[in-house]
Design a protein around this motif. Structure first.
Motif, PDB file in Angstrom:
ATOM      1  N   ARG A  79      -9.460 -12.180 -12.143  1.00 25.50           N
ATOM      2  CA  ARG A  79      -9.796 -10.873 -11.580  1.00 25.50           C
ATOM      3  C   ARG A  79      -8.553 -10.117 -11.131  1.00 25.50           C
ATOM      4  N   ASP A  80      -7.429 -10.847 -10.916  1.00 19.99           N
ATOM      5  CA  ASP A  80      -6.188 -10.171 -10.545  1.00 19.99           C
ATOM      6  C   ASP A  80      -5.034 -11.167 -10.636  1.00 19.99           C
ATOM      7  N   THR A  81      -3.834 -10.610 -10.570  1.00 21.17           N
ATOM      8  CA  THR A  81      -2.610 -11.408 -10.614  1.00 21.17           C
ATOM      9  C   THR A  81      -1.807 -11.181  -9.344  1.00 21.17           C
ATOM     10  N   LEU A  82      -1.219 -12.250  -8.821  1.00 23.83           N
ATOM     11  CA  LEU A  82      -0.333 -12.182  -7.661  1.00 23.83           C
ATOM     12  C   LEU A  82       1.081 -12.496  -8.118  1.00 23.83           C
ATOM     13  N   VAL A  83       2.049 -11.721  -7.636  1.00 19.53           N
ATOM     14  CA  VAL A  83       3.448 -11.941  -7.999  1.00 19.53           C
ATOM     15  C   VAL A  83       4.250 -12.172  -6.724  1.00 19.53           C
ATOM     16  N   TYR A  84       5.137 -13.172  -6.771  1.00 15.97           N
ATOM     17  CA  TYR A  84       5.924 -13.543  -5.590  1.00 15.97           C
ATOM     18  C   TYR A  84       7.400 -13.633  -5.937  1.00 15.97           C
ATOM     19  N   ILE A  85       8.230 -13.375  -4.928  1.00 22.21           N
ATOM     20  CA  ILE A  85       9.673 -13.546  -5.030  1.00 22.21           C
ATOM     21  C   ILE A  85      10.093 -14.570  -3.976  1.00 22.21           C
ATOM     22  N   TYR A  86      10.797 -15.596  -4.426  1.00 21.17           N
ATOM     23  CA  TYR A  86      11.308 -16.618  -3.506  1.00 21.17           C
ATOM     24  C   TYR A  86      12.822 -16.494  -3.440  1.00 21.17           C
ATOM     25  N   THR A  87      13.362 -16.394  -2.204  1.00 14.10           N
ATOM     26  CA  THR A  87      14.804 -16.249  -1.992  1.00 14.10           C
ATOM     27  C   THR A  87      15.380 -17.578  -1.537  1.00 14.10           C
ATOM     28  N   LEU A  88      16.285 -18.138  -2.311  1.00  9.99           N
ATOM     29  CA  LEU A  88      16.826 -19.453  -1.988  1.00  9.99           C
ATOM     30  C   LEU A  88      17.678 -19.426  -0.716  1.00  9.99           C
ATOM     31  N   SER A  89      18.468 -18.371  -0.537  1.00 10.85           N
ATOM     32  CA  SER A  89      19.404 -18.332   0.595  1.00 10.85           C
ATOM     33  C   SER A  89      18.692 -18.261   1.933  1.00 10.85           C
ATOM     34  N   THR A  90      17.454 -17.765   1.964  1.00 10.64           N
ATOM     35  CA  THR A  90      16.712 -17.651   3.221  1.00 10.64           C
ATOM     36  C   THR A  90      15.500 -18.565   3.278  1.00 10.64           C
ATOM     37  N   GLY A  91      15.057 -19.069   2.123  1.00  9.16           N
ATOM     38  CA  GLY A  91      13.867 -19.898   2.096  1.00  9.16           C
ATOM     39  C   GLY A  91      12.587 -19.117   2.312  1.00  9.16           C
ATOM     40  N   ALA A 132       5.219  -9.592  -4.082  1.00 13.07           N
ATOM     41  CA  ALA A 132       5.731  -8.367  -4.682  1.00 13.07           C
ATOM     42  C   ALA A 132       4.587  -7.414  -5.015  1.00 13.07           C
ATOM     43  N   GLU A 133       4.846  -6.132  -4.834  1.00 10.00           N
ATOM     44  CA  GLU A 133       3.894  -5.126  -5.279  1.00 10.00           C
ATOM     45  C   GLU A 133       3.915  -5.070  -6.808  1.00 10.00           C
ATOM     46  N   ILE A 134       2.822  -4.671  -7.408  1.00  5.93           N
ATOM     47  CA  ILE A 134       2.748  -4.505  -8.861  1.00  5.93           C
ATOM     48  C   ILE A 134       2.543  -3.024  -9.152  1.00  5.93           C
ATOM     49  N   ASP A 135       3.434  -2.459  -9.940  1.00  6.91           N
ATOM     50  CA  ASP A 135       3.354  -1.043 -10.254  1.00  6.91           C
ATOM     51  C   ASP A 135       1.999  -0.705 -10.884  1.00  6.91           C
ATOM     52  N   GLY A 136       1.457   0.436 -10.489  1.00 14.86           N
ATOM     53  CA  GLY A 136       0.128   0.832 -10.949  1.00 14.86           C
ATOM     54  C   GLY A 136       0.031   1.092 -12.434  1.00 14.86           C
ATOM     55  N   THR A 137       1.160   1.246 -13.120  1.00 12.84           N
ATOM     56  CA  THR A 137       1.131   1.492 -14.564  1.00 12.84           C
ATOM     57  C   THR A 137       0.956   0.207 -15.370  1.00 12.84           C
ATOM     58  N   LEU A 138       1.092  -0.945 -14.719  1.00 13.70           N
ATOM     59  CA  LEU A 138       1.012  -2.211 -15.443  1.00 13.70           C
ATOM     60  C   LEU A 138      -0.438  -2.675 -15.579  1.00 13.70           C
ATOM     61  N   PRO A 139      -0.742  -3.391 -16.657  1.00 12.20           N
ATOM     62  CA  PRO A 139      -2.111  -3.909 -16.823  1.00 12.20           C
ATOM     63  C   PRO A 139      -2.385  -5.011 -15.808  1.00 12.20           C
ATOM     64  N   ARG A 140      -3.625  -5.127 -15.395  1.00 11.80           N
ATOM     65  CA  ARG A 140      -4.053  -6.199 -14.497  1.00 11.80           C
ATOM     66  C   ARG A 140      -5.307  -6.829 -15.074  1.00 11.80           C
ATOM     67  N   PRO A 141      -5.382  -8.146 -15.187  1.00 10.27           N
ATOM     68  CA  PRO A 141      -4.347  -9.112 -14.843  1.00 10.27           C
ATOM     69  C   PRO A 141      -3.212  -9.112 -15.878  1.00 10.27           C
ATOM     70  N   LEU A 142      -2.139  -9.821 -15.534  1.00 15.07           N
ATOM     71  CA  LEU A 142      -0.984  -9.863 -16.423  1.00 15.07           C
ATOM     72  C   LEU A 142      -0.378 -11.259 -16.405  1.00 15.07           C
ATOM     73  N   ARG A 143       0.572 -11.462 -17.319  1.00 14.92           N
ATOM     74  CA  ARG A 143       1.297 -12.729 -17.375  1.00 14.92           C
ATOM     75  C   ARG A 143       2.790 -12.440 -17.417  1.00 14.92           C
ATOM     76  N   ILE A 144       3.565 -13.266 -16.730  1.00 15.27           N
ATOM     77  CA  ILE A 144       5.025 -13.185 -16.776  1.00 15.27           C
ATOM     78  C   ILE A 144       5.522 -14.352 -17.620  1.00 15.27           C
ATOM     79  N   SER A 145       6.346 -14.050 -18.591  1.00 14.63           N
ATOM     80  CA  SER A 145       6.845 -15.108 -19.473  1.00 14.63           C
ATOM     81  C   SER A 145       8.315 -14.853 -19.800  1.00 14.63           C
ATOM     82  N   GLU A 146       8.935 -15.844 -20.419  1.00 19.15           N
ATOM     83  CA  GLU A 146      10.323 -15.741 -20.867  1.00 19.15           C
ATOM     84  C   GLU A 146      10.378 -15.862 -22.381  1.00 19.15           C
ATOM     85  N   ASP A 147      11.246 -15.070 -22.980  1.00 16.91           N
ATOM     86  CA  ASP A 147      11.438 -15.260 -24.410  1.00 16.91           C
ATOM     87  C   ASP A 147      12.573 -16.262 -24.613  1.00 16.91           C
ATOM     88  N   PRO A 148      12.869 -16.650 -25.847  1.00 18.88           N
ATOM     89  CA  PRO A 148      13.895 -17.676 -26.079  1.00 18.88           C
ATOM     90  C   PRO A 148      15.280 -17.296 -25.551  1.00 18.88           C
TER      91      PRO A 148
END
Length: 258
Positions: free
Chosen positions: A200-212, A217-233
């Motif tokens: 029903r929705d996606t949650l996005v988080y940012i973890y900062t190593l230096s502070t723990g 994170a907010e998700i821009d309204g122009t992006l589809p919901r739900p969504l997936r974050i992936s890496e290419d090769p």
């Protein structure tokens, strides 16, 4: 004689007056000198306090926003290859070893090591362990057995039904993570039909190593919901619609509160 005595008395009085005046001036100079010395000592102390105090900018709250850019605009993230070998030949051999076959880190009771990627600055590695488990291990001193230096949170805070967070490396000091909120049961559906429903929705988080610290994170309204974050090769972060029909380049904007 009387006149001579008066002259001597006048001279004595004049000399005493001069001595008294010198004493007064000396005392004033001493006080002034001490005051100047006190100021000279106090000023460096104040300057030191100002120099060591954090700036107002450092104390401001920071929030993040996930937005999109063209895929072609996203530069490859040159994540370093492990300077050692991840042996995945079996659960009992899920371990990190040197090229001379010395074991640096073995699988833990919490699960086997399924993946390991090193940060761009080559100082730490993100290890995937077991079922949705992660550890951040030092990659600077391999003689110390790839020791854990941090652990990002597994579950989103405040969402009891959310999936575990899937983490990937964002940069030298940050991870970006994604979790999903399952679709609500409309009733009258089989288990397989429920599993086929998109989140029903996606949650996005940012973890900062230096502070723990972890920030949602907010998700821009122009992006589809739900969504997936992936890496290419090549390490580019991409945003995909849940049906994979839309693809965008991922960009994180850091916003400092006024």
């Amino acid at each position: 004689m009387k006149q001579l005595r008066l002259s001597r008395n006048s001279a004595t009085f004049f000399h005493s007056s001069r001595v008294l005046l010198c004493l007064i001036l000396f005392g004033a100079g001493l006080v002034s000198g001490c005051t100047s010395e006190a100021v000279a000592v106090a000023v460096p102390s104040a300057e030191s306090a100002l120099a060591t105090s954090p700036s107002p900018t450092d104390q401001r709250a920071v929030r993040y926003r996930l937005t999109d850019v063209s895929v072609d605009e996203v530069a490859p993230r040159r994540l370093r290859d492990l300077p050692v070998w991840l042996d995945e030949s079996g659960p009992e051999r899920a371990q990190i070893i040197r090229h001379n076959l010395d074991v640096i880190r073995s699988a833990s009771p919490s699960g086997r090591i399924s993946d390991a990627k090193v940060s761009p600055d080559r100082k730490w590695a993100l290890l995937s362990i077991g079922e949705a488990g992660y550890a951040i291990a030092s990659a600077e001193y391999l003689a110390k057995s790839f020791e854990d230096i941090d652990t990002p949170p597994r579950d989103p805070d405040g969402f009891d039904d959310a999936t575990a967070i899937y983490w990937v490396i964002l940069d030298d000091d940050h991870l970006i993570g994604q979790a999903d909120l399952p679709s609500l049961d409309p009733g009258g559906m089989t288990l397989s039909e429920k599993d086929s429903l998109p989140p029903r929705d996606t949650l996005v988080y940012i973890y900062t190593l230096s502070t723990g610290k972890t920030a949602r994170a907010e998700i821009d309204g122009t992006l589809p919901r739900p969504l997936r974050i992936s890496e290419d090769p090549e390490g580019r972060l991409r945003i995909l619609s849940f049906d994979d029909l839309e693809e965008f380049g991922a960009k994180i904007i850091q916003i400092t509160e006024p």
